[in-house]
Enzyme design. Sequence first.
Site, short mmCIF file in Angstrom:
data_model
loop_
_atom_site.label_atom_id
_atom_site.label_comp_id
_atom_site.label_asym_id
_atom_site.label_seq_id
_atom_site.Cartn_x
_atom_site.Cartn_y
_atom_site.Cartn_z
N GLY A 13 28.17 -40.46 6.42
CA GLY A 13 28.57 -39.56 7.45
C GLY A 13 27.50 -38.53 7.76
O GLY A 13 26.62 -38.54 7.03
N LEU A 14 27.74 -37.99 8.84
CA LEU A 14 26.98 -36.87 9.39
C LEU A 14 26.75 -35.70 8.33
O LEU A 14 27.74 -35.56 7.73
CB LEU A 14 27.35 -36.43 11.00
CG LEU A 14 27.12 -37.42 11.99
CD1 LEU A 14 27.76 -36.73 13.08
CD2 LEU A 14 25.41 -37.78 12.14
N GLY A 18 31.83 -33.85 5.84
CA GLY A 18 33.04 -33.54 4.58
C GLY A 18 32.65 -34.66 3.58
O GLY A 18 33.77 -34.79 2.76
N LYS A 19 31.57 -35.19 3.45
CA LYS A 19 31.55 -36.32 2.52
C LYS A 19 31.63 -35.42 0.88
O LYS A 19 32.48 -36.04 -0.01
CB LYS A 19 29.96 -36.80 2.33
CG LYS A 19 29.67 -37.68 3.64
CD LYS A 19 28.38 -38.07 3.88
CE LYS A 19 27.23 -37.05 3.78
NZ LYS A 19 27.24 -36.00 5.16
N THR A 20 30.87 -34.57 0.51
CA THR A 20 31.03 -33.78 -0.46
C THR A 20 32.46 -33.30 -0.92
O THR A 20 32.93 -33.40 -1.79
CB THR A 20 29.98 -32.50 -0.63
OG1 THR A 20 28.66 -33.25 -0.47
CG2 THR A 20 29.88 -31.69 -1.97
N SER A 87 23.03 -41.40 4.00
CA SER A 87 22.76 -42.87 4.28
C SER A 87 23.01 -43.45 5.48
O SER A 87 23.86 -44.16 5.77
CB SER A 87 23.61 -43.48 2.90
OG SER A 87 24.93 -43.22 3.14
#
Length: 176
Positions: A13-14, A18-20, A87
Amino acid sequence: MKDQKGFTAWFTGLPCSGKTAVANRVAELLIERGFKVERLDGDIVRQSLTRDLGFSKEDRNENIRRITFVAKLLTRNGVAVLTSFISPYREVRANAREEIGNFVEVYVKCSLEVCKQRDVKGMYEKAIKGEIKEFTGVSDPYEEPLDPEILLETDKETLEESTNRVIKKLSDLGYI
Ligand SMILES: Nc1ncnc2c1ncn2[C@@H]1O[C@H](COP(=O)(O)OP(=O)(O)OP(=O)(O)O)[C@@H](O)[C@H]1O
Ligand SMILES: [Mg+2]
């Protein structure tokens, strides 16, 4: 330790989507439940395994290729792997899926507007001023997943809701 089936949950995601945050919370819950867990996160990996790489399309893809290799080794050894990288390119994510096998793509979706407001590391501000080149969402592309196993909408859900949705899906898929 439990007898567990290895898998990789691949958060994409951008920046500031909120990935981490979600991957860390999922990791905590899995560790509490006794699973072997490994986290691969952009900020750490880019200071170690891939510190020689920049942000051109070629370097971003090389970054992901190396991470894919590590995730593959861990997955086949029964680890719950949680990766968190922008990614941005579909093709290398598809390659990761193919290589790793037990692959759960988690699209951490969030509007660009909200990501810019969060600006956790002040990077959007710098990118908008032109101080950072090739910044995803501002001056570099992000190719949205077309058919992810999990779609989180972090501008509409709380961190806890997003986390629970990942846990539920991993359970439904038989990984946990
Ligand atoms: N539903 C949600 N899921 C995840 N994060 C959320 C949610 N709601 C609010 N947030 C907040 O949004 C921020 C997301 O920052 P985070 O560092 O996780 O982004 P990222 O996608 O890892 O960015 P980067 O690509 O720069 O590493 C955190 O401060 C987090 O607390
Ligand atoms: Mg992050």
